[in-house]
Design a protein around this motif. Structure first.
Motif, PDB file in Angstrom:
ATOM      1  N   LYS A 192      -4.509   4.418  11.368  1.00 21.30           N
ATOM      2  CA  LYS A 192      -4.435   6.030  11.575  1.00 21.30           C
ATOM      3  C   LYS A 192      -4.946   6.560  10.356  1.00 21.30           C
ATOM      4  CE  LYS A 192       0.379   4.702  12.895  1.00 21.30           C
ATOM      5  NZ  LYS A 192       2.054   5.092  12.871  1.00 21.30           N
ATOM      6  N   TRP A 193      -6.225   6.795  10.678  1.00 19.26           N
ATOM      7  CA  TRP A 193      -7.194   7.647   9.880  1.00 19.26           C
ATOM      8  C   TRP A 193      -6.960   8.968   9.620  1.00 19.26           C
ATOM      9  CZ3 TRP A 193     -10.097   4.858   6.735  1.00 19.26           C
ATOM     10  CH2 TRP A 193     -10.379   3.561   6.984  1.00 19.26           C
ATOM     11  N   LEU A 194      -6.740   9.550  10.894  1.00 19.21           N
ATOM     12  CA  LEU A 194      -6.411  11.147  10.726  1.00 19.21           C
ATOM     13  C   LEU A 194      -5.468  11.344   9.858  1.00 19.21           C
ATOM     14  CD1 LEU A 194      -7.199  13.764  11.437  1.00 19.21           C
ATOM     15  CD2 LEU A 194      -5.513  13.641  13.483  1.00 19.21           C
ATOM     16  N   THR A 195      -4.238  10.642  10.041  1.00 18.37           N
ATOM     17  CA  THR A 195      -2.976  11.305   9.193  1.00 18.37           C
ATOM     18  C   THR A 195      -3.234  10.447   7.821  1.00 18.37           C
ATOM     19  OG1 THR A 195      -1.930   9.224   9.947  1.00 18.37           O
ATOM     20  CG2 THR A 195      -1.422  11.598  10.891  1.00 18.37           C
ATOM     21  N   GLY A 196      -3.875   9.489   7.716  1.00 18.28           N
ATOM     22  CA  GLY A 196      -4.434   8.876   6.145  1.00 18.28           C
ATOM     23  C   GLY A 196      -5.133   9.788   5.218  1.00 18.28           C
ATOM     24  N   ILE A 197      -6.310  10.433   6.096  1.00 22.20           N
ATOM     25  CA  ILE A 197      -6.796  11.447   5.418  1.00 22.20           C
ATOM     26  C   ILE A 197      -6.186  12.821   4.938  1.00 22.20           C
ATOM     27  CG2 ILE A 197      -8.879  12.818   5.613  1.00 22.20           C
ATOM     28  CD1 ILE A 197     -10.292  10.644   7.162  1.00 22.20           C
ATOM     29  N   LEU A 198      -5.409  13.060   5.935  1.00 21.77           N
ATOM     30  CA  LEU A 198      -4.338  14.244   5.637  1.00 21.77           C
ATOM     31  C   LEU A 198      -3.513  13.830   4.322  1.00 21.77           C
ATOM     32  CD1 LEU A 198      -3.390  15.602   9.156  1.00 21.77           C
ATOM     33  CD2 LEU A 198      -4.718  16.717   7.436  1.00 21.77           C
ATOM     34  N   TYR A 199      -2.935  12.563   4.432  1.00 21.04           N
ATOM     35  CA  TYR A 199      -2.073  12.134   3.266  1.00 21.04           C
ATOM     36  C   TYR A 199      -2.948  12.110   2.019  1.00 21.04           C
ATOM     37  CZ  TYR A 199       2.057  10.145   5.707  1.00 21.04           C
ATOM     38  OH  TYR A 199       3.305  10.065   6.150  1.00 21.04           O
ATOM     39  N   LEU A 200      -4.314  11.858   2.100  1.00 24.54           N
ATOM     40  CA  LEU A 200      -4.964  11.679   0.975  1.00 24.54           C
ATOM     41  C   LEU A 200      -5.221  13.324   0.387  1.00 24.54           C
ATOM     42  CD1 LEU A 200      -7.286  10.311  -1.189  1.00 24.54           C
ATOM     43  CD2 LEU A 200      -8.896  10.710   0.634  1.00 24.54           C
ATOM     44  N   LEU A 201      -5.637  14.475   1.060  1.00 17.53           N
ATOM     45  CA  LEU A 201      -5.753  15.596   0.759  1.00 17.53           C
ATOM     46  C   LEU A 201      -4.463  16.471   0.623  1.00 17.53           C
ATOM     47  CD1 LEU A 201      -8.526  16.663   3.508  1.00 17.53           C
ATOM     48  CD2 LEU A 201      -8.698  15.739   1.150  1.00 17.53           C
ATOM     49  N   THR A 202      -3.245  15.798   0.964  1.00 14.22           N
ATOM     50  CA  THR A 202      -2.199  16.825   0.748  1.00 14.22           C
ATOM     51  C   THR A 202      -0.843  16.168  -0.086  1.00 14.22           C
ATOM     52  OG1 THR A 202      -1.217  16.114   2.587  1.00 14.22           O
ATOM     53  CG2 THR A 202      -2.237  18.019   2.953  1.00 14.22           C
ATOM     54  N   LEU A 216       0.935  -1.191   0.068  1.00 17.30           N
ATOM     55  CA  LEU A 216       0.203   0.036   0.101  1.00 17.30           C
ATOM     56  C   LEU A 216       0.835   1.306   0.020  1.00 17.30           C
ATOM     57  CD1 LEU A 216      -2.857  -0.947   2.635  1.00 17.30           C
ATOM     58  CD2 LEU A 216      -2.967  -0.998  -0.042  1.00 17.30           C
ATOM     59  N   LEU A 217       1.952   1.236   0.869  1.00 19.90           N
ATOM     60  CA  LEU A 217       2.906   2.524   0.825  1.00 19.90           C
ATOM     61  C   LEU A 217       3.396   2.726  -0.522  1.00 19.90           C
ATOM     62  CD1 LEU A 217       4.461   4.813   2.045  1.00 19.90           C
ATOM     63  CD2 LEU A 217       5.959   3.244   2.833  1.00 19.90           C
ATOM     64  N   THR A 218       4.235   1.265  -1.127  1.00 14.57           N
ATOM     65  CA  THR A 218       4.626   1.529  -2.204  1.00 14.57           C
ATOM     66  C   THR A 218       3.969   2.060  -3.604  1.00 14.57           C
ATOM     67  OG1 THR A 218       6.227  -0.012  -1.444  1.00 14.57           O
ATOM     68  CG2 THR A 218       6.405   0.311  -3.732  1.00 14.57           C
ATOM     69  N   PHE A 219       2.720   1.672  -3.712  1.00 13.63           N
ATOM     70  CA  PHE A 219       1.931   1.984  -4.947  1.00 13.63           C
ATOM     71  C   PHE A 219       0.737   2.964  -4.492  1.00 13.63           C
ATOM     72  CE2 PHE A 219       3.790  -2.359  -5.485  1.00 13.63           C
ATOM     73  CZ  PHE A 219       4.630  -1.936  -6.511  1.00 13.63           C
ATOM     74  N   LEU A 220       0.439   3.127  -3.184  1.00 11.16           N
ATOM     75  CA  LEU A 220      -0.655   4.048  -2.797  1.00 11.16           C
ATOM     76  C   LEU A 220      -0.378   5.129  -1.820  1.00 11.16           C
ATOM     77  CD1 LEU A 220      -3.376   1.563  -3.251  1.00 11.16           C
ATOM     78  CD2 LEU A 220      -2.963   3.193  -4.790  1.00 11.16           C
TER      79      LEU A 220
END
Length: 131
Positions: free
Chosen positions: A93-103, A77-81
């Motif tokens: 780690k939903w909060l940082t996951g969503i932050l990664y998605l948005l940034t 998941l890290l390597t490809f997404l």
């Protein structure tokens, strides 16, 4: 001995080994970075690693804690997404996951940090869940 890492995933990442992906996967971030910056030591180190993957796999299996969070899934998941934070969501780690998605993975800096620290993050998470 626990089987935390997979030779199959190691060899799959080795195909992209000139980027150091397999070295990061096996918990070798310093040499992974060197491979990334030098294209696998101009291809020579990359070819040598073809034969070193079994020993890197054994070492990683001894070093990291097995548990509910699977290293192989998290690393794929890290390597490809990674820029979408899917690996962080997988680890809960939903909060940082969503932050990664948005940034875009905190503008790729977070993704780079995760390449350095993902094995330890998973190992700690697995150890905490055993308590």
């Amino acid at each position: 001995m626990q089987d935390t890492h997979s030779k199959f995933i190691g060899y799959l990442l080795w195909i992209f080994g000139f980027t150091g992906a397999h070295r990061f996967y096996y918990g070798k971030p310093v040499t992974g970075t060197i491979w990334f910056l030098t294209l696998g030591l101009c291809g020579i180190g990359w070819l040598i690693d073809l034969f070193l993957i079994p020993s890197m796999d054994r070492e990683a299996d001894l070093r990291f804690q097995s548990g509910e969070t699977d290293y192989n899934i998290a690393w794929l998941l890290l390597t490809f997404l990674g820029v979408f934070g899917v690996h962080r969501m997988y680890m809960g780690k939903w909060l940082t996951g969503i932050l990664y998605l948005l940034t875009f993975g905190f503008f790729l800096i977070g993704v780079l940090i995760d390449f350095w620290t993902l094995n330890d993050q998973i190992s700690i998470r697995n150890a905490e869940r055993r308590k």
